[in-house]
Design a protein around this motif. Structure first.
Motif, short mmCIF file in Angstrom:
data_model
loop_
_atom_site.label_atom_id
_atom_site.label_comp_id
_atom_site.label_asym_id
_atom_site.label_seq_id
_atom_site.Cartn_x
_atom_site.Cartn_y
_atom_site.Cartn_z
N CYS A 661 28.52 -2.03 6.10
CA CYS A 661 27.53 -1.57 7.06
C CYS A 661 27.25 -2.60 8.15
O CYS A 661 26.36 -2.36 8.99
CB CYS A 661 26.23 -1.18 6.35
SG CYS A 661 26.38 0.36 5.41
N ASN A 662 27.96 -3.73 8.15
CA ASN A 662 27.85 -4.65 9.28
C ASN A 662 28.22 -3.92 10.57
O ASN A 662 29.11 -3.06 10.59
CB ASN A 662 28.78 -5.85 9.08
CG ASN A 662 28.15 -6.91 8.20
OD1 ASN A 662 26.96 -7.16 8.25
ND2 ASN A 662 28.97 -7.54 7.36
N ALA A 663 27.53 -4.28 11.65
CA ALA A 663 27.66 -3.55 12.91
C ALA A 663 29.11 -3.34 13.37
O ALA A 663 29.48 -2.23 13.76
CB ALA A 663 26.85 -4.26 14.00
N PRO A 664 29.98 -4.38 13.35
CA PRO A 664 31.36 -4.15 13.81
C PRO A 664 32.10 -3.10 12.98
O PRO A 664 32.90 -2.32 13.52
CB PRO A 664 32.02 -5.53 13.68
CG PRO A 664 30.87 -6.50 13.70
CD PRO A 664 29.75 -5.80 13.02
N ASN A 665 31.84 -3.06 11.69
CA ASN A 665 32.50 -2.07 10.84
C ASN A 665 32.02 -0.66 11.16
O ASN A 665 32.80 0.29 11.19
CB ASN A 665 32.25 -2.38 9.37
CG ASN A 665 32.73 -3.75 8.97
OD1 ASN A 665 33.67 -4.28 9.55
ND2 ASN A 665 32.07 -4.36 8.00
#
Length: 947
Positions: A661-665
């Protein structure tokens, strides 16, 4: 099971690899040996040259060439010996508690059986979850040689010999007195090593004894002692505009941080506005606090929002763990009468170390708490402007604070392990039914005890009390001001009183124990009956083994009040009976196209408390020419779960895992974004720390794992050029393999499956702020582990005008290493390297060692070249790396010079004399992987004095 079930290599692959990879030696393998002895991999006395297993040998001189007198360091030069789990002496996170574990073909130490003189050795405790034999259990000056059989041997030796066998052969006939001493130091700071040993042997007509002592001390290397490890750079990603975003250090700062919804602030005073807080800046782009605001590493440091846990002030965290190891050994025999003798072997090992750890981060969940730390707006220490802002933005009665206990002081971790073993046996030979028989019977008892003590550990229950005025008022020991308000102030940096430190921290003491009893007897003859091609050898045996263990955490940990690793007390054990038989059958001798053709067969039945298993081995040896030997072997293997895999308590570990759920992913994958949104995770979410809390532990429902091994090889020994080349292909398939799935694969499979419908999602839970607060990966029976490759071992010796030259080349080519979970998730780890606290270190496709030696009169010199292939970086480990896809190949060059006088020997060595630094691997702390050498150029000197 039929032989057709085994996977055989494509012929083209095998032939091509054989031509391209010229190999090398291990000591003295090419020397003719006529004496019939019991060899590793067989209980039948025979000429070792007739044994068909893929054998490598490291003799005592190879152990002595390094300052630590380390058996593991010597064995790691053999390519079939691997360090995929990073549990060597350089492990920075100290997951092995200073132990030196050995593994064959990347199959984990638990699947390599370690013997002493052909007999099972007691395990040492790695931690509360694992057992393996510590190679430091043996005084190294007492070792004559180490034989490594890189082939399945469960039918001969029983459980644990799935990958192969390491057999420690001791100097039982040594006479005299010998002293050894060594000292060494890296060129850079830290890591000094010292070693002292003594060996005493007395032999007579009625027997004798050999006693040994060895003390080794390795000093600490701080992460600040190496330029490449001072600043923890977890990864880099594109900013979408052609630049780089650098993820540095930890997002859990000692000033305190609040992340919820659109709110992300740190309690750091803003000099320009006078506010008590600032908008949190992860990537150094804000220009706050005088930083350039250009996203560079210096800008991030100047902003001061990210925490550099590699430099916590004072003595920091370890790059190389300090270790003191003391070994004692005694072997003796007494002649009882003609052809009969009694013998004993006693081993004792003590190892201890002290480590400093960074102040503990508190974020999201710890122990029994899933929403730490909840701070009411009524907290009188909360600045008024921050209270107004948070109450307006978040509402409710309280907010969740992320915090790090830097003002409470660093944590200090101390461990000591004591492992003892005693063996008493009776051996002899006798005649019966016109046959000569050999009987060997023995009883072994062993025990290992681990004590771990951590000072400065955070009591999260008391932390919650101290943060809540209402709770603090009801607890007499909660530190208060004169007006009754709580004293503890987590908003910004401030010195803490001793009363606060005493209330908020505790000393965590944990004890783990393991015990083994082993009773065994073997009966063998080299002449069971005769065939036209020769005599049939036979061996049989009966064994009984009882193992038990227990884990006893501290009461605070058991209650779930620790901010560190939550654990539960457990104990349990099992026992078993085993019977086996082995045959060595000559088929042809001096026949056309067959100078010799023979077969080996073995069968073992194991009856455990809760299950039973039958394993077998079949082997074929064919000499079409005097100088060529072809060999093939097929076998089944068996490994019962050890007592800590079964009964080790559930415990929390903090492992490097990328949150999908990290933004880049989320930006890169719409399915991931939708799944994260369904759990309330914002699109710009960045996990505060690169580690996730993963619950691991024992599982009493585990079943044994089984294996199938196939190997085929060729050995060339042309006497005219004094060359020996052995090329062996191996293929191992482990079914129901005991372990835990790769963490990154589990969480990625969950979030890349529409609707979070994958079974892996049942293991994971999130808190109100979107952070992972539950990630359960207990021991389980994975579906399959598959690995295959080629070992090449060559040596050649020739005389020149300058002296005797010996050239060796040892190579392992890893064709495949794949894990398949019980839910069908397949992970190919071939040629992959990972971070310092991930669940594995690396699986290089090519590992090679070349030795070139020159000996003349009283001196010798050796130049060695160690090679690790380029590897792909596991991107699931940190998940924030778009600019480093691979770790470069590494070449280490070592130099050794030895001079011997009549009773005195002196050696000087330079390891890694080109000062090769480890390649960058995105990681939590060290910026590399523990598969690489972090010491740099290392100088050492050794002295041996014989009387």
């Amino acid at each position: 099971m039929s032989l057709a079930a085994f996977r055989c290599p494509p012929a083209a692959t095998f032939v091509l690899a054989s031509l391209l990879i010229l190999p090398a030696r291990v000591a003295a393998q090419g020397e003719p040996v006529m004496e019939e002895v019991v060899v590793t991999g067989s209980r039948i006395a025979r000429n070792p040259e007739t044994y068909l297993g893929a054998m490598a040998v490291a003799d005592s001189s190879e152990i002595e060439r390094n300052v630590n007198n380390s058996v593991l360091d010597a064995l790691l030069r053999i390519p079939s010996i691997t360090n995929a789990n990073g549990t060597g002496r350089n492990n920075s996170n100290n997951s092995s508690r200073g132990a030196n574990f050995v593994e064959i073909h990347n199959l984990a130490p638990e699947r390599t059986l370690v013997l002493m003189n052909g007999r099972r050795v007691v395990n040492s405790i790695r931690d509360s979850l694992g057992l393996a034999v510590d190679l430091q259990s043996f005084p190294p000056n007492m070792i004559d040689r180490v034989e490594v059989l890189a082939d399945g041997a469960s039918a001969v030796y029983g459980s644990d010999a799935v990958a192969g066998v390491v057999n420690i052969i001791t100097k039982d006939n040594f006479e005299g007195l010998e002293f050894t001493a060594g000292a060494g130091t890296p060129e850079d700071d830290g890591g000094e090593s010292f070693n002292f040993g003594a060996l005493w042997g007395v032999q007579g007509n009625r027997g004798g004894f050999v006693a040994a002592m060895d003390v080794t001390d390795t000093e600490y290397i701080d992460l600040q002692d190496r330029s490449w490890s001072r600043d923890p750079i977890l990864g880099r990603a594109s900013d979408g505009a052609g630049g780089k975003l650098i993820l540095f250090g930890s997002g859990n700062p000692p000033e305190g941080r609040v992340t919820a919804g659109d709110v992300d602030i740190i309690f750091k005073e803003d000099a320009e506005t006078g506010a008590s807080f600032q908008t949190y800046d992860t990537f150094g782009l804000s220009g706050l606090n005088g930083s350039a605001g250009d996203g560079s590493l210096q800008s991030i440091k100047d902003t001061g929002h990210r925490y550099n846990y590699n430099d916590p002030g004072g003595r920091g965290s370890a790059l190389v763990s300090p270790l003191t190891s003391v070994n004692l050994g005694l072997s003796g025999s007494f002649v009882l009468g003609p052809n009969w003798s009694a013998y004993t072997n006693i081993l004792a090992n003590h190892r201890e170390g002290t480590l400093n750890f960074t102040p503990l981060p508190i974020s999201g969940a710890a122990g029994r708490f899933t929403d730490l730390v909840q701070v009411p707006y009524s907290n009188p220490n909360l600045p008024a402007d921050a209270r107004d802002f948070l109450q307006s933005a978040l509402g409710g009665d309280s907010f969740q604070l992320a915090w790090r206990g830097a003002d409470l002081g660093n944590r200090q971790f101390e461990y000591d392990v004591d492992t003892v073993q005693t063996t008493f046996g009776l051996e002899g030979d006798f005649s019966f039914a016109e046959r000569d028989w050999v009987l060997d019977s023995w009883l072994t008892w062993g025990q290992s005890r681990l004590k771990e003590e951590t000072t400065g550990q955070t009591n999260v229950a008391n932390l919650q009390i101290a943060s809540d005025p209402a709770q603090c008022a009801t607890v007499a020991s909660c530190p208060k001001r004169a007006n009754g308000d709580p004293l503890f102030d987590p908003f910004g940096r401030s010195p803490k009183t001793q009363a606060e430190i005493d209330f908020l921290t505790f000393t965590d003491v944990e004890r783990t124990e393991y015990e083994m009893w082993h009773l065994a007897a073997t009966l063998s003859t080299a002449d069971l009956f005769s065939l036209p091609a020769g005599n049939v050898g036979f061996a049989s045996g009966l064994e009984y083994r009882d193992e038990s263990g227990s884990v006893s955490p501290s009461p605070t940990v058991v209650a779930g009040d620790s901010g560190g690793n939550f654990a539960q007390p457990t104990d349990g054990g099992y026992d078993l009976w085993e019977i086996f038989a082995e045959l060595d059958i000559p088929i042809l001798i001096d026949a056309p196209a067959a100078r010799e053709l023979s077969m080996e067969a073995a069968l073992r039945y194991s009856d455990y408390s809760d299950y039973d298993e039958t394993t077998w081995k079949l082997g074929l040896r064919w000499l079409p020419l005097d100088w060529m030997q072809l060999r093939a072997q097929a076998s089944t293997g068996f490994r019962a779960p050890n007592v800590l895999e079964l009964f080790g308590g559930n415990a929390d570990s903090f492992i490097g895992v990328n949150d999908p759920c990290n933004a880049p992913n989320q930006a890169a994958n719409p399915v991931v974004a939708a799944n994260c949104a369904s759990e309330g995770v914002s699109p710009d979410f960045v996990q505060p720390a690169a580690q996730l809390k993963v619950t691991q532990g024992g599982n009493p429902e585990l079943e044994p794992e089984t294996s199938e091994t196939f190997s085929v090889g060729v050995v060339f020994t042309p006497a005219s050029i004094n060359l020996r080349v052995a090329i062996d292909y191996y293929s191992v398939e482990v079914e129901d393999a005991i372990g835990t799935p790769i963490e990154g694969e589990v969480i990625n499979t969950c979030y890349e499956t529409p609707g979070l419908s994958a079974p892996e999602c049942d293991r994971i839970g999130r808190g109100a702020n979107g952070e992972v607060i539950r990630f359960e990966l207990l021991n389980e029976n994975l579906s399959t582990i598959e690995t295959s490759g080629i070992d090449v071992n060559a040596t050649s010796t020739w005389a020149t005008n300058w002296g005797v030259v010996t050239a060796d080349w040892l190579v392992n080519w890893l064709e495949d290493y794949t894990q398949i979970t019980d839910t069908g998730t397949e992970t190919d780890l071939t040629g992959v390297v990972s971070c310092d606290i991930c669940s594995f270190a690396g699986y290089p496709e090519i590992k090679s060692t070349v030795n070139l030696s020159l000996s003349r009169n009283n001196w010798s010199t050796t130049l060695s070249w160690r090679y690790l292939d380029e590897m792909d970086v596991l991107d699931e480990a940190i998940g924030f790396e778009e600019f480093v896809d691979t770790a470069d190949a590494v070449n280490y060059f070592d130099f050794l010079y030895t001079y011997n006088w009549e009773s005195l020997g002196l050696s000087f060595a330079v390891e890694n004399f080109t000062d090769e630094q480890p390649p960058y691997v995105p990681s939590v702390s060290t910026n590399t992987s523990p598969i690489y050498d972090p010491l740099g150029r290392f100088y050492s000197v050794r002295l041996k004095w014989s009387l």
